[in-house]
Design a protein around this motif. Structure first.
Motif, PDB file in Angstrom:
ATOM      1  N   GLN A   1      38.470 -54.011 107.391  1.00 35.70           N
ATOM      2  CA  GLN A   1      37.928 -52.840 108.150  1.00 35.70           C
ATOM      3  C   GLN A   1      36.412 -52.948 107.843  1.00 35.70           C
ATOM      4  O   GLN A   1      35.529 -52.608 108.441  1.00 35.70           O
ATOM      5  N   ALA A   2      36.155 -53.223 106.473  1.00 36.85           N
ATOM      6  CA  ALA A   2      34.679 -53.056 106.248  1.00 36.85           C
ATOM      7  C   ALA A   2      33.744 -54.505 106.990  1.00 36.85           C
ATOM      8  O   ALA A   2      33.143 -54.448 107.352  1.00 36.85           O
ATOM      9  N   ALA A   3      34.668 -55.469 107.029  1.00 36.45           N
ATOM     10  CA  ALA A   3      34.143 -56.787 107.917  1.00 36.45           C
ATOM     11  C   ALA A   3      33.861 -56.336 109.199  1.00 36.45           C
ATOM     12  O   ALA A   3      32.990 -56.765 110.013  1.00 36.45           O
ATOM     13  N   ARG A   4      34.662 -55.629 109.840  1.00 40.87           N
ATOM     14  CA  ARG A   4      34.855 -55.058 111.181  1.00 40.87           C
ATOM     15  C   ARG A   4      33.646 -54.243 111.448  1.00 40.87           C
ATOM     16  O   ARG A   4      32.950 -54.327 112.414  1.00 40.87           O
ATOM     17  N   SER A   5      33.585 -53.110 110.844  1.00 37.95           N
ATOM     18  CA  SER A   5      32.753 -52.038 111.139  1.00 37.95           C
ATOM     19  C   SER A   5      31.283 -51.844 110.232  1.00 37.95           C
ATOM     20  O   SER A   5      30.459 -51.379 110.376  1.00 37.95           O
ATOM     21  N   GLY A   6      31.515 -52.689 108.990  1.00 40.08           N
ATOM     22  CA  GLY A   6      30.315 -52.321 108.073  1.00 40.08           C
ATOM     23  C   GLY A   6      30.038 -50.959 107.715  1.00 40.08           C
ATOM     24  O   GLY A   6      30.870 -50.399 107.192  1.00 40.08           O
ATOM     25  N   LEU A   7      28.636 -50.574 108.038  1.00 37.12           N
ATOM     26  CA  LEU A   7      28.170 -49.262 107.969  1.00 37.12           C
ATOM     27  C   LEU A   7      28.226 -48.626 109.112  1.00 37.12           C
ATOM     28  O   LEU A   7      27.722 -47.453 109.092  1.00 37.12           O
ATOM     29  N   ASP A   8      28.666 -49.131 110.038  1.00 36.68           N
ATOM     30  CA  ASP A   8      28.881 -48.255 111.515  1.00 36.68           C
ATOM     31  C   ASP A   8      30.045 -47.808 112.029  1.00 36.68           C
ATOM     32  O   ASP A   8      30.252 -47.676 113.102  1.00 36.68           O
ATOM     33  N   GLY A   9      30.795 -47.352 110.976  1.00 34.82           N
ATOM     34  CA  GLY A   9      32.041 -46.712 111.498  1.00 34.82           C
ATOM     35  C   GLY A   9      32.788 -46.297 110.161  1.00 34.82           C
ATOM     36  O   GLY A   9      32.218 -45.629 109.244  1.00 34.82           O
ATOM     37  N   HIS A  10      33.996 -46.104 110.230  1.00 32.32           N
ATOM     38  CA  HIS A  10      34.997 -46.074 109.338  1.00 32.32           C
ATOM     39  C   HIS A  10      35.318 -47.056 108.373  1.00 32.32           C
ATOM     40  O   HIS A  10      35.305 -48.171 108.581  1.00 32.32           O
ATOM     41  N   LEU A  11      35.427 -46.572 107.205  1.00 31.67           N
ATOM     42  CA  LEU A  11      35.861 -47.651 106.270  1.00 31.67           C
ATOM     43  C   LEU A  11      37.100 -46.962 105.543  1.00 31.67           C
ATOM     44  O   LEU A  11      37.683 -45.705 105.491  1.00 31.67           O
ATOM     45  N   ILE A  12      37.651 -47.804 104.597  1.00 28.58           N
ATOM     46  CA  ILE A  12      38.929 -47.510 103.948  1.00 28.58           C
ATOM     47  C   ILE A  12      38.506 -46.850 102.469  1.00 28.58           C
ATOM     48  O   ILE A  12      37.982 -47.581 101.580  1.00 28.58           O
ATOM     49  N   HIS A  13      38.861 -45.501 102.219  1.00 26.90           N
ATOM     50  CA  HIS A  13      38.282 -44.969 101.119  1.00 26.90           C
ATOM     51  C   HIS A  13      39.073 -45.587  99.986  1.00 26.90           C
ATOM     52  O   HIS A  13      40.357 -45.871 100.101  1.00 26.90           O
ATOM     53  N   PRO A  14      38.668 -46.152  98.820  1.00 32.91           N
ATOM     54  CA  PRO A  14      39.069 -46.665  97.838  1.00 32.91           C
ATOM     55  C   PRO A  14      40.108 -46.168  97.003  1.00 32.91           C
ATOM     56  O   PRO A  14      41.026 -46.553  96.381  1.00 32.91           O
ATOM     57  N   VAL A  15      39.916 -44.837  97.013  1.00 35.42           N
ATOM     58  CA  VAL A  15      40.892 -43.859  96.119  1.00 35.42           C
ATOM     59  C   VAL A  15      42.039 -43.506  96.915  1.00 35.42           C
ATOM     60  O   VAL A  15      43.065 -43.628  96.424  1.00 35.42           O
TER      61      VAL A  15
END
Length: 365
Positions: A278-292
């Motif tokens: 997900q981080a590779a897909r959207s970077g800072l321009d969408g949603h990420l998976i929250h680490p907690v």
């Protein structure tokens, strides 16, 4: 205060066409001539279109940022002498063919990994943070795992691949993930178990040596450090310095948790791989998976969660104000992936994208 060092991989390109040029040997020769036989910061990499440099260990992030900028300027000067330019892009926007560096080890990698090796024209950023022992280092690795995807998201700088938009903000991460040892790892629990895992990997015969244990974060085989390898090379030197600041904050926070006996999160490797994707897909321009929570959340919320997680460590190191400002500027202005796509929309030319990024690598935004 823990020391921090950075390794950056840069692309060598034709200054007119923007296409990658396999001139690392000539660039290294220019660096050697200028240093008059003394050691210099530059080394070769897997492909001849790449150049790597390493900083000295630093405790001050301002000093580290200045050294990164200085080495980028030196790299540009040596490249110009060889008829090339350097650019801090994690993949080439323009089509590129393989040009593997000569040497017995690289020949073995080519024979063993075939097309995976030939297509590995990717540039990353590795951050080394000092640790007191392997036990502390493994305690840190175990507790940093969920947050590494956020570092990737901050650094994403490779939206284009072979002349096309990949649909990812970090396509480097997707290409890099083809190596058999790359990516997130499980909780180790002790230095003994970590070293046993590495030994077992080498005993398979799949990898030639410990240098190809490509975990997203690992114990360095050369220095008394934790080596965090999740990030793309960053377009701006200031982003690299911010990444190093945050990485030290994560190491300090994880080391404190380890020393106090706080257990690591037990997120499975499958979940961490999904967060990395997900981080590779959207970077800072969408949603990420929250680490907690391991659930989707807006990127800015996840970035602020990282800041809150390491706030005490940043404050103790005198880095908190700088980190807050750097993150605010990055979220507002965008990282390398966003900048590259904006350049393409404005110019309509990937060649112009590369030319603008060459200038930005040397001069800053």
């Amino acid at each position: 205060m823990r020391t921090v060092g950075v390794e950056e991989e840069l692309l060598l390109v034709d200054p007119r066409s923007g296409e990658p040029r396999a001139l690392s040997t000539a660039v290294l020769a220019a660096a050697t001539r200028e240093s008059r036989g003394r050691a210099h910061a530059f080394t070769k990499e897997l492909q001849g279109q790449q150049l790597e440099f390493a900083t000295y260990p630093q405790t001050g992030m301002k000093e580290l940022g200045a050294e990164i900028g200085r080495h980028r300027a030196e790299a540009a000067r040596h490249a110009a002498e060889a008829g090339a330019a350097v650019v801090a892009l994690a993949t080439s926007p323009l089509p590129a063919g393989p040009a593997l560096t000569e040497g017995r080890r690289y020949r073995w990698i080519r024979e063993q990994f075939g097309l995976t090796a030939l297509e590995q024209l990717t540039c990353g950023c590795h951050v080394h943070v000092s640790v007191e022992s392997d036990e502390e280092g493994v305690g840190v690795l175990d507790r940093m795992r969920p947050w590494l995807s956020v570092l990737l998201a901050l650094s994403t700088n490779s939206p284009f691949w072979q002349g096309n938009d990949s649909g990812y903000n970090s396509y480097r991460n997707r290409v890099w993930g083809r190596w058999p040892s790359a990516g997130p790892v499980e909780v180790f629990g002790s230095a003994r178990r970590y070293h046993r895992q590495v030994s077992d990997l080498l005993d398979t015969g799949v990898l030639p040596d410990e240098g190809m244990v490509y975990f997203d974060a690992r114990l360095s085989r050369t220095y008394p450090t934790v080596e965090v390898r999740a990030a793309d090379v960053c377009l701006d030197a200031s982003t690299t310095a911010l990444l190093a600041t945050l990485t030290r904050g994560l190491v300090d926070t994880a080391a404190r948790e380890w020393s106090q006996g706080e257990p690591p999160a037990r997120h499975g490797v499958g979940l961490l791989r999904a967060a990395t994707w997900q981080a590779a897909r959207s970077g800072l321009d969408g949603h990420l998976i929250h680490p907690v929570t391991m659930r989707p959340a807006p990127a800015d919320r996840v970035v602020h969660a990282l800041l809150a997680h390491i706030e005490k460590a940043l404050d103790d190191n005198g880095d908190l104000a700088q980190a807050r400002q750097g993150l605010a500027e990055l979220l507002a202005g965008g990282n390398g992936a966003r900048v590259q796509r904006q350049l393409l929309r404005r110019t309509g030319s990937l060649r112009e994208v590369v030319a603008a990024c060459v200038r930005r690598t040397q001069e800053g935004p």
